[in-house]
Scaffold this motif. Structure first.
Motif, short mmCIF file in Angstrom:
data_model
loop_
_atom_site.label_atom_id
_atom_site.label_comp_id
_atom_site.label_asym_id
_atom_site.label_seq_id
_atom_site.Cartn_x
_atom_site.Cartn_y
_atom_site.Cartn_z
N MET A 1 0.89 -1.17 0.04
CA MET A 1 0.02 -0.01 -0.01
C MET A 1 0.97 1.31 0.13
O MET A 1 0.28 2.22 -0.84
CB MET A 1 -0.96 0.00 1.19
N TRP A 2 1.76 1.33 0.54
CA TRP A 2 2.73 2.32 0.78
C TRP A 2 3.38 2.64 -0.51
O TRP A 2 3.49 3.74 -0.87
CB TRP A 2 3.98 2.07 1.98
N GLY A 3 4.27 1.66 -0.95
CA GLY A 3 4.89 1.64 -2.26
C GLY A 3 4.04 2.22 -3.44
O GLY A 3 4.25 3.32 -4.12
N LEU A 4 3.01 1.37 -3.98
CA LEU A 4 2.16 1.70 -5.09
C LEU A 4 1.09 2.91 -4.60
O LEU A 4 1.02 3.68 -5.64
CB LEU A 4 1.05 0.68 -4.96
N GLY A 5 0.79 3.07 -3.40
CA GLY A 5 -0.03 4.36 -3.11
C GLY A 5 1.04 5.65 -3.21
O GLY A 5 0.41 6.49 -3.85
N ARG A 6 2.45 5.67 -2.94
CA ARG A 6 3.12 6.75 -3.21
C ARG A 6 3.45 6.95 -4.63
O ARG A 6 3.42 7.86 -5.14
CB ARG A 6 4.47 6.37 -2.37
N LEU A 7 3.49 5.73 -5.45
CA LEU A 7 3.85 5.86 -6.86
C LEU A 7 2.42 6.52 -7.43
O LEU A 7 2.35 7.30 -8.69
CB LEU A 7 3.81 4.51 -7.52
N GLY A 8 1.24 6.12 -7.04
CA GLY A 8 -0.10 6.78 -7.71
C GLY A 8 -0.30 8.16 -7.06
O GLY A 8 -0.68 8.88 -7.94
N ALA A 9 -0.06 8.62 -6.00
CA ALA A 9 -0.40 9.73 -5.25
C ALA A 9 0.50 10.74 -5.93
O ALA A 9 0.11 12.06 -5.78
CB ALA A 9 -0.72 9.81 -4.05
N ARG B 1 1.79 12.24 2.15
CA ARG B 1 1.48 11.52 3.35
C ARG B 1 1.11 10.04 3.30
O ARG B 1 0.27 9.58 4.16
CB ARG B 1 0.70 12.31 4.59
N VAL B 2 1.47 9.44 2.35
CA VAL B 2 0.85 8.29 2.02
C VAL B 2 1.10 7.14 3.05
O VAL B 2 0.23 6.32 3.58
CB VAL B 2 1.31 7.42 0.47
N ALA B 3 2.28 7.07 3.54
CA ALA B 3 2.75 6.14 4.52
C ALA B 3 1.82 6.34 5.70
O ALA B 3 1.33 5.49 6.39
CB ALA B 3 4.13 6.19 4.98
N ALA C 1 -5.20 11.27 -5.99
CA ALA C 1 -5.70 10.68 -4.89
C ALA C 1 -6.20 9.26 -5.17
O ALA C 1 -6.18 8.34 -4.45
CB ALA C 1 -6.72 11.36 -4.07
N ALA C 2 -7.21 9.21 -6.26
CA ALA C 2 -7.67 7.74 -6.64
C ALA C 2 -6.81 6.93 -6.99
O ALA C 2 -6.80 5.76 -6.79
CB ALA C 2 -9.04 8.01 -7.77
N LEU C 3 -5.85 7.41 -7.77
CA LEU C 3 -4.60 6.42 -8.25
C LEU C 3 -3.96 5.82 -7.02
O LEU C 3 -3.70 4.87 -6.82
CB LEU C 3 -3.63 7.16 -9.01
N GLY C 4 -3.65 6.85 -5.94
CA GLY C 4 -3.14 6.38 -4.89
C GLY C 4 -3.77 5.24 -3.80
O GLY C 4 -3.20 4.47 -3.24
N ALA C 5 -5.33 5.53 -4.00
CA ALA C 5 -5.73 4.40 -3.44
C ALA C 5 -6.33 3.04 -3.88
O ALA C 5 -6.34 2.14 -3.49
CB ALA C 5 -7.16 5.22 -2.95
N LEU C 6 -6.29 3.40 -5.46
CA LEU C 6 -6.79 2.25 -6.18
C LEU C 6 -5.45 1.37 -6.71
O LEU C 6 -5.86 0.11 -6.82
CB LEU C 6 -7.69 2.56 -7.26
N LEU C 7 -4.57 1.72 -6.90
CA LEU C 7 -3.35 1.02 -7.26
C LEU C 7 -2.80 0.09 -6.30
O LEU C 7 -2.51 -0.98 -6.90
CB LEU C 7 -2.19 1.99 -7.63
#
Length: 245
Positions: free
Chosen positions: A107-115, A125-127, A219-225
């Motif tokens: 979640m941290w890695g892919l969320g950071r990539l998307g957001a 502040r993804v982590a 934000a959607a990419l950060g949550a859905l990725l």
């Protein structure tokens, strides 16, 4: 001394801006937008909510070990092997713990990539957002543990026909006992907590990320990725119980 130098006043001392305290991880559950706004004003700290990840990871290990423990114990009892198989219980608990922590890492890695980096120097502040979202799983895993402990002993026993077909094969006995365990309310609650809980985490993260990132699409990419990979890891964690049904 000149007249102008006598009348010159010292520059006023400007106090540093007050530091806004970070919200509690449980605040994400009741108000993700408010959580994101307060978090955005606080100083970044990647591991601020580390306990919100470790505690549910430990609870998930306990919950899973309790659900599969009767199967390992029954196999050890019926095949006259060493009882009870403590190492198997520890391995099951640690495996679930590790997969929960791995879910956070994904979640941290892919969320950071998307957001991306976010709208300010303080970042997206993804982590912190995703680690805080694990607070949702604490009451769910506690419910699973309560259900597992309150399940009658007879509910864990496979049918006589299944035991007869298994013979003295420990693996077959475990599969038959897992099939019985998969029918309990605790196993059903674990499946819902793992899969639907993961989806709910990403939904909460979206609303918080929309504030910290400042862009709905990012934000959607950060949550859905991270959603699909996290669901795959969750399925792997409970696959023995799901496939036994």
């Amino acid at each position: 001394m000149s007249r102008s130098s006598r009348s010159r006043k010292p520059a006023p001392i400007v106090p540093p801006p007050a530091t806004v305290s970070a919200p509690l991880p449980t605040d994400l559950l009741s108000g993700p937008r408010r959580f994101g706004a307060q978090l955005a004003e606080s100083d970044p700290l990647t591991w601020r909510y580390w306990a919100a990840v470790v505690v549910p990871a430990a609870l998930s290990g306990v919950a899973y070990a309790l659900l599969v423990r009767p199967a390992a114990n029954l196999a050890a009892e019926l095949t006259k092997t060493a009882a009870p198989p403590f190492i198997a219980h520890v391995t099951n608990a640690f495996g679930s713990f590790f997969l929960t922590v791995l879910t956070f890492a994904v979640m941290w890695g892919l969320g950071r990539l998307g957001a991306g980096r976010g709208k300010s120097l303080r970042g997206s502040r993804v982590a912190e957002i995703f680690s805080a979202s694990f607070a949702l799983l604490v009451p769910l895993y506690l419910l699973v543990i309560v259900l597992a402990l309150s399940t009658p002993a007879a509910a864990w026993l496979p049918s006589d026909a299944a035991l007869a077909a298994a013979g003295q094969n420990p693996q077959q006995i475990q599969r038959a006992a897992l099939a019985a365990a998969a029918q309990t309310s605790g196993a059903l609650a674990l499946a819902f907590a793992t899969l639907l809980g993961t989806a709910a985490q990403c939904a909460l993260a979206f609303f918080a990320l929309r504030v910290t990132v400042g862009h709905t699409g990012r934000a959607a990419l950060g949550a859905l990725l991270p959603l699909l990979p996290a669901l795959v890891i969750g399925f792997i964690a409970i696959a023995p119980l799901i496939l036994a049904r």
